[in-house]
Design a protein around this motif. Structure first.
Motif, PDB file in Angstrom:
ATOM      1  N   ALA A 163       0.776  -1.464   0.057  1.00 25.54           N
ATOM      2  CA  ALA A 163      -0.360  -0.022  -0.139  1.00 25.54           C
ATOM      3  C   ALA A 163       0.878   1.361   0.383  1.00 25.54           C
ATOM      4  O   ALA A 163       0.196   1.651  -0.658  1.00 25.54           O
ATOM      5  CB  ALA A 163      -0.440  -0.029   1.305  1.00 25.54           C
ATOM      6  N   ASP A 164       2.041   1.212   1.013  1.00 24.10           N
ATOM      7  CA  ASP A 164       2.614   2.437   0.868  1.00 24.10           C
ATOM      8  C   ASP A 164       3.095   2.705  -0.559  1.00 24.10           C
ATOM      9  O   ASP A 164       3.333   3.646  -1.125  1.00 24.10           O
ATOM     10  CB  ASP A 164       3.917   1.923   1.378  1.00 24.10           C
ATOM     11  CG  ASP A 164       3.261   1.974   3.261  1.00 24.10           C
ATOM     12  OD1 ASP A 164       2.136   2.963   3.591  1.00 24.10           O
ATOM     13  OD2 ASP A 164       3.765   2.014   3.991  1.00 24.10           O
ATOM     14  N   ALA A 165       3.921   1.583  -1.297  1.00 27.60           N
ATOM     15  CA  ALA A 165       4.788   1.682  -2.415  1.00 27.60           C
ATOM     16  C   ALA A 165       4.256   2.356  -3.820  1.00 27.60           C
ATOM     17  O   ALA A 165       4.248   3.298  -4.505  1.00 27.60           O
ATOM     18  CB  ALA A 165       5.135  -0.256  -2.892  1.00 27.60           C
ATOM     19  N   ILE A 166       2.836   2.466  -3.574  1.00 26.46           N
ATOM     20  CA  ILE A 166       1.578   2.666  -4.724  1.00 26.46           C
ATOM     21  C   ILE A 166       1.273   3.891  -4.162  1.00 26.46           C
ATOM     22  O   ILE A 166       0.105   4.243  -4.366  1.00 26.46           O
ATOM     23  CB  ILE A 166       0.380   2.249  -5.235  1.00 26.46           C
ATOM     24  CG1 ILE A 166      -0.989   1.381  -3.889  1.00 26.46           C
ATOM     25  CG2 ILE A 166       1.244   0.297  -5.443  1.00 26.46           C
ATOM     26  CD1 ILE A 166      -1.450   0.202  -4.180  1.00 26.46           C
ATOM     27  N   GLU A 167       1.228   4.397  -2.983  1.00 23.79           N
ATOM     28  CA  GLU A 167       0.775   6.405  -2.143  1.00 23.79           C
ATOM     29  C   GLU A 167      -0.373   5.863  -1.937  1.00 23.79           C
ATOM     30  O   GLU A 167      -0.818   6.618  -1.989  1.00 23.79           O
ATOM     31  CB  GLU A 167       1.950   6.694  -3.309  1.00 23.79           C
ATOM     32  CG  GLU A 167       2.878   7.062  -3.388  1.00 23.79           C
ATOM     33  CD  GLU A 167       3.268   7.754  -4.456  1.00 23.79           C
ATOM     34  OE1 GLU A 167       2.451   8.491  -5.662  1.00 23.79           O
ATOM     35  OE2 GLU A 167       4.612   8.769  -4.465  1.00 23.79           O
ATOM     36  N   ALA A 168      -0.773   4.571  -1.588  1.00 18.57           N
ATOM     37  CA  ALA A 168      -2.259   4.127  -0.839  1.00 18.57           C
ATOM     38  C   ALA A 168      -2.004   4.557   0.128  1.00 18.57           C
ATOM     39  O   ALA A 168      -1.396   5.144   1.343  1.00 18.57           O
ATOM     40  CB  ALA A 168      -3.099   2.982  -1.121  1.00 18.57           C
ATOM     41  N   ARG A 169      -3.173   5.462   0.647  1.00 17.35           N
ATOM     42  CA  ARG A 169      -3.128   6.086   2.227  1.00 17.35           C
ATOM     43  C   ARG A 169      -4.806   5.461   2.733  1.00 17.35           C
ATOM     44  O   ARG A 169      -5.784   5.052   2.623  1.00 17.35           O
ATOM     45  CB  ARG A 169      -3.441   7.539   1.646  1.00 17.35           C
ATOM     46  CG  ARG A 169      -5.420   8.282   1.655  1.00 17.35           C
ATOM     47  CD  ARG A 169      -4.903   9.324   0.687  1.00 17.35           C
ATOM     48  NE  ARG A 169      -7.325   9.750   0.393  1.00 17.35           N
ATOM     49  CZ  ARG A 169      -6.910   9.541  -0.670  1.00 17.35           C
ATOM     50  NH1 ARG A 169      -6.550   8.902  -1.629  1.00 17.35           N
ATOM     51  NH2 ARG A 169      -8.068   9.750  -2.107  1.00 17.35           N
ATOM     52  N   VAL A 170      -4.437   5.561   3.984  1.00 21.83           N
ATOM     53  CA  VAL A 170      -5.598   4.746   5.179  1.00 21.83           C
ATOM     54  C   VAL A 170      -6.523   5.709   5.226  1.00 21.83           C
ATOM     55  O   VAL A 170      -6.618   7.728   5.560  1.00 21.83           O
ATOM     56  CB  VAL A 170      -5.243   4.622   6.501  1.00 21.83           C
ATOM     57  CG1 VAL A 170      -6.773   3.962   7.209  1.00 21.83           C
ATOM     58  CG2 VAL A 170      -4.219   3.452   6.541  1.00 21.83           C
ATOM     59  N   ASN A 171      -7.559   5.401   4.713  1.00 18.73           N
ATOM     60  CA  ASN A 171      -9.127   6.379   5.138  1.00 18.73           C
ATOM     61  C   ASN A 171     -10.394   6.107   5.917  1.00 18.73           C
ATOM     62  O   ASN A 171     -11.370   6.782   5.914  1.00 18.73           O
ATOM     63  CB  ASN A 171      -9.821   6.339   3.387  1.00 18.73           C
ATOM     64  CG  ASN A 171     -10.251   5.762   3.084  1.00 18.73           C
ATOM     65  OD1 ASN A 171      -9.838   4.626   3.087  1.00 18.73           O
ATOM     66  ND2 ASN A 171     -11.347   5.590   2.172  1.00 18.73           N
ATOM     67  N   ARG A 172     -10.183   4.739   5.730  1.00 17.84           N
ATOM     68  CA  ARG A 172     -11.253   4.287   6.509  1.00 17.84           C
ATOM     69  C   ARG A 172     -10.809   3.335   8.316  1.00 17.84           C
ATOM     70  O   ARG A 172      -9.642   2.492   7.318  1.00 17.84           O
ATOM     71  CB  ARG A 172     -12.265   3.232   6.119  1.00 17.84           C
ATOM     72  CG  ARG A 172     -13.632   4.709   5.312  1.00 17.84           C
ATOM     73  CD  ARG A 172     -14.479   3.690   5.033  1.00 17.84           C
ATOM     74  NE  ARG A 172     -15.384   3.237   5.591  1.00 17.84           N
ATOM     75  CZ  ARG A 172     -16.465   4.121   5.538  1.00 17.84           C
ATOM     76  NH1 ARG A 172     -16.125   5.423   5.332  1.00 17.84           N
ATOM     77  NH2 ARG A 172     -17.594   3.818   6.246  1.00 17.84           N
ATOM     78  N   VAL A 173     -11.279   3.561   9.454  1.00 15.24           N
ATOM     79  CA  VAL A 173     -10.866   2.888  10.200  1.00 15.24           C
ATOM     80  C   VAL A 173     -11.472   1.871  10.739  1.00 15.24           C
ATOM     81  O   VAL A 173     -12.775   2.119  11.612  1.00 15.24           O
ATOM     82  CB  VAL A 173      -9.333   2.914  11.030  1.00 15.24           C
ATOM     83  CG1 VAL A 173      -8.979   2.075  12.327  1.00 15.24           C
ATOM     84  CG2 VAL A 173      -8.011   4.183  10.818  1.00 15.24           C
ATOM     85  N   TYR A 174     -11.992   0.326  10.803  1.00  9.75           N
ATOM     86  CA  TYR A 174     -12.333  -0.560  11.629  1.00  9.75           C
ATOM     87  C   TYR A 174     -11.449  -0.789  13.063  1.00  9.75           C
ATOM     88  O   TYR A 174     -10.348  -1.393  12.855  1.00  9.75           O
ATOM     89  CB  TYR A 174     -12.749  -1.601  10.942  1.00  9.75           C
ATOM     90  CG  TYR A 174     -13.706  -0.973   9.689  1.00  9.75           C
ATOM     91  CD1 TYR A 174     -14.731  -1.309  10.526  1.00  9.75           C
ATOM     92  CD2 TYR A 174     -12.664  -0.399   8.793  1.00  9.75           C
ATOM     93  CE1 TYR A 174     -15.609  -0.329   8.880  1.00  9.75           C
ATOM     94  CE2 TYR A 174     -13.496  -0.359   7.694  1.00  9.75           C
ATOM     95  CZ  TYR A 174     -15.831   0.291   7.529  1.00  9.75           C
ATOM     96  OH  TYR A 174     -16.042   0.758   6.493  1.00  9.75           O
ATOM     97  N   GLN A 175     -12.145  -1.118  14.071  1.00  8.31           N
ATOM     98  CA  GLN A 175     -11.696  -1.555  15.551  1.00  8.31           C
ATOM     99  C   GLN A 175     -12.438  -2.687  15.899  1.00  8.31           C
ATOM    100  O   GLN A 175     -13.665  -3.370  15.701  1.00  8.31           O
ATOM    101  CB  GLN A 175     -11.763  -1.083  16.371  1.00  8.31           C
ATOM    102  CG  GLN A 175     -10.583  -0.831  17.661  1.00  8.31           C
ATOM    103  CD  GLN A 175     -10.118  -0.190  17.655  1.00  8.31           C
ATOM    104  OE1 GLN A 175      -8.922   0.351  17.698  1.00  8.31           O
ATOM    105  NE2 GLN A 175     -10.067   0.629  19.124  1.00  8.31           N
ATOM    106  N   ILE A 176     -11.977  -4.272  16.396  1.00  8.56           N
ATOM    107  CA  ILE A 176     -12.610  -5.642  16.674  1.00  8.56           C
ATOM    108  C   ILE A 176     -12.018  -5.058  18.133  1.00  8.56           C
ATOM    109  O   ILE A 176     -10.877  -4.707  18.566  1.00  8.56           O
ATOM    110  CB  ILE A 176     -12.212  -6.465  16.176  1.00  8.56           C
ATOM    111  CG1 ILE A 176     -12.547  -6.409  14.522  1.00  8.56           C
ATOM    112  CG2 ILE A 176     -12.522  -8.012  16.714  1.00  8.56           C
ATOM    113  CD1 ILE A 176     -12.310  -7.691  14.084  1.00  8.56           C
ATOM    114  N   TYR A 177     -13.308  -5.671  18.807  1.00  5.42           N
ATOM    115  CA  TYR A 177     -12.572  -4.990  20.632  1.00  5.42           C
ATOM    116  C   TYR A 177     -13.261  -6.543  21.078  1.00  5.42           C
ATOM    117  O   TYR A 177     -13.753  -7.532  20.682  1.00  5.42           O
ATOM    118  CB  TYR A 177     -13.606  -4.083  20.971  1.00  5.42           C
ATOM    119  CG  TYR A 177     -13.707  -2.806  20.600  1.00  5.42           C
ATOM    120  CD1 TYR A 177     -12.924  -1.792  21.792  1.00  5.42           C
ATOM    121  CD2 TYR A 177     -14.424  -2.308  19.730  1.00  5.42           C
ATOM    122  CE1 TYR A 177     -12.825  -0.613  21.398  1.00  5.42           C
ATOM    123  CE2 TYR A 177     -14.463  -0.591  19.435  1.00  5.42           C
ATOM    124  CZ  TYR A 177     -13.478   0.073  20.130  1.00  5.42           C
ATOM    125  OH  TYR A 177     -13.571   0.936  20.513  1.00  5.42           O
TER     126      TYR A 177
END
Length: 389
Positions: free
Chosen positions: A370-384
């Motif tokens: 993901a970093d190599a293709i210059e993607a960015r995190v746009n959603r974060v999901y959390q499991i509890y």
């Protein structure tokens, strides 16, 4: 989300078709004011919750709960146990004694607390000592609670929930267990030069063949892909193997969204070792349908499915067999599949953006891609999780 805090809360189990209809319909009422919420097709939600329609129930059991104040339905939750998850090693996130909850909708924190208590009591009565959630219903459906990225509607098969839920979950004693990341990447202009060089080198490598799927052999291709998936993901956190009937069910469900030029299988020395599935974002259509194809939405859907024009695409699944993971070959195959699909997607579908997710927060290989293709995190999901001791 309007709060109605007057009156005592009662919790009841879903026991008949009318209760189940109430369970399903509540999400549409509570989320109606959220412009980023995409109403799922109601028949698909009913199928998810119905033994005989969802093969998950061949190895799992679930109890649905409704919360009411007087005559008003104000919340819902599912509690469920998956025998295949119980059989997994505890260090991989599931394991013995771990039950799950999901499908949470609540008007306020008091309602949410009562629903958590009901789900936890049911899990304890089933012999569980730990609650892990949210999962809706399987880890393969919609795992995790959205905690970052509320402004934009999700792409296909990604969940969305009120930003208030995080505080309510944590106030009920739940602690973060794992984060799942979704990446967005602009795809019109291609990828950085280093990625282009890796792809070019791969194209010259006579050992490598990257092919499209053959929809005429759909069942065989689906079984091949899911076989690679079960191997590739077997050491991942939260992994639960897909059964043959689940693989057939997923294939049938997604067949209309399968386009040969958006799915690739990579072979090395003639052996299939990697795959990448890309789906056009049907959410762009569903967001205005309110969960129903009637009276005229079905025609719009059929027209779109004939050859969709989709601004956004999503990579819900990709994998490389375990024996090649952490090798240079694995990253070469990943970049080749991504680039080949990117070219077709931009040219034939009008796509401008790709989403990649879910990516486990400790999956260094995928994060590096993901970093190599210059993607960015746009959603974060959390499991509890929470101890039920």
């Amino acid at each position: 989300m309007a709060a109605h805090s007057e009156g005592p809360i009662t919790i009841r189990r879903v026991e008949n078709k009318a209760d189940k209809r109430e369970f399903v319909e509540l999400a549409y009422r509570l989320n109606r004011g959220d412009p980023a919420w995409v109403p799922p097709l109601k028949n698909e939600v009913f199928d998810l919750l119905t033994p005989g329609k969802n093969p998950w129930f061949e190895h799992g059991k679930a109890q649905l709960f409704l919360a009411r104040r007087g005559e008003r339905t104000v919340g819902r939750i599912s509690a469920h146990i998956d025998a295949l998850a119980l059989a997994q090693p505890a260090e991989q996130g599931m394991g013995p004694g771990t039950g799950n909850w999901g499908l949470l909708e609540a008007e306020d924190e008091e309602v949410a607390a009562a629903l958590f208590a009901a789900a936890e009591d049911w899990l304890r009565a089933q012999g569980m000592h730990r609650a892990l959630g949210p999962l809706s219903i399987s880890v393969w459906d919609e795992p995790g609670l959205l905690i970052e990225g509320f402004a934009e509607a999700p792409t296909i098969m990604l969940g969305h929930n009120s930003p208030l839920y995080r505080g309510w979950v944590e106030a009920a004693g739940y602690r973060p267990a794992k984060q799942l990341l979704n990446y967005a990447v602009d795809i019109v202009d291609g990828f950085p030069p280093i990625v282009e060089r890796i792809v070019a080198a791969g194209e010259k490598n006579a050992r490598i063949r990257v092919r499209r799927v053959d929809k005429r052999r759909f069942d065989a291709e689906a079984a091949l892909i899911m076989g690679i998936l079960n191997d590739a993901w077997s050491d991942n956190w939260g992994f639960v193997p897909l059964t043959d009937s689940e693989i057939a069910h997923v294939g049938k469900k997604l067949k209309a969204l399968v386009f040969e030029d958006l799915i690739r299988i990579a072979e090395v020395d003639g052996e299939p070792v990697a795959f990448m599935i890309v789906l056009p974002d049907i959410n762009e259509l569903l967001i205005d349908m309110n969960g129903s194809l009637l009276p005229f939405h079905w025609a719009k859907l059929l027209w779109w499915l004939h050859k969709p024009k989709s601004r956004r695409l999503r990579v819900p699944l990709m994998g490389v067999v375990k024996k090649l993971q952490n090798s240079r070959m694995a990253s070469t195959l990943a970049f080749m599949m991504i680039e080949f699909i990117r070219r077709d997607a931009v040219r034939d579908y009008g796509a401008t953006r790709g989403d990649i997710g879910w990516v486990l927060d400790d999956n260094q290989g995928m994060k590096a891609v993901a970093d190599a293709i210059e993607a960015r995190v746009n959603r974060v999901y959390q499991i509890y999780d929470k101890s039920l001791g």
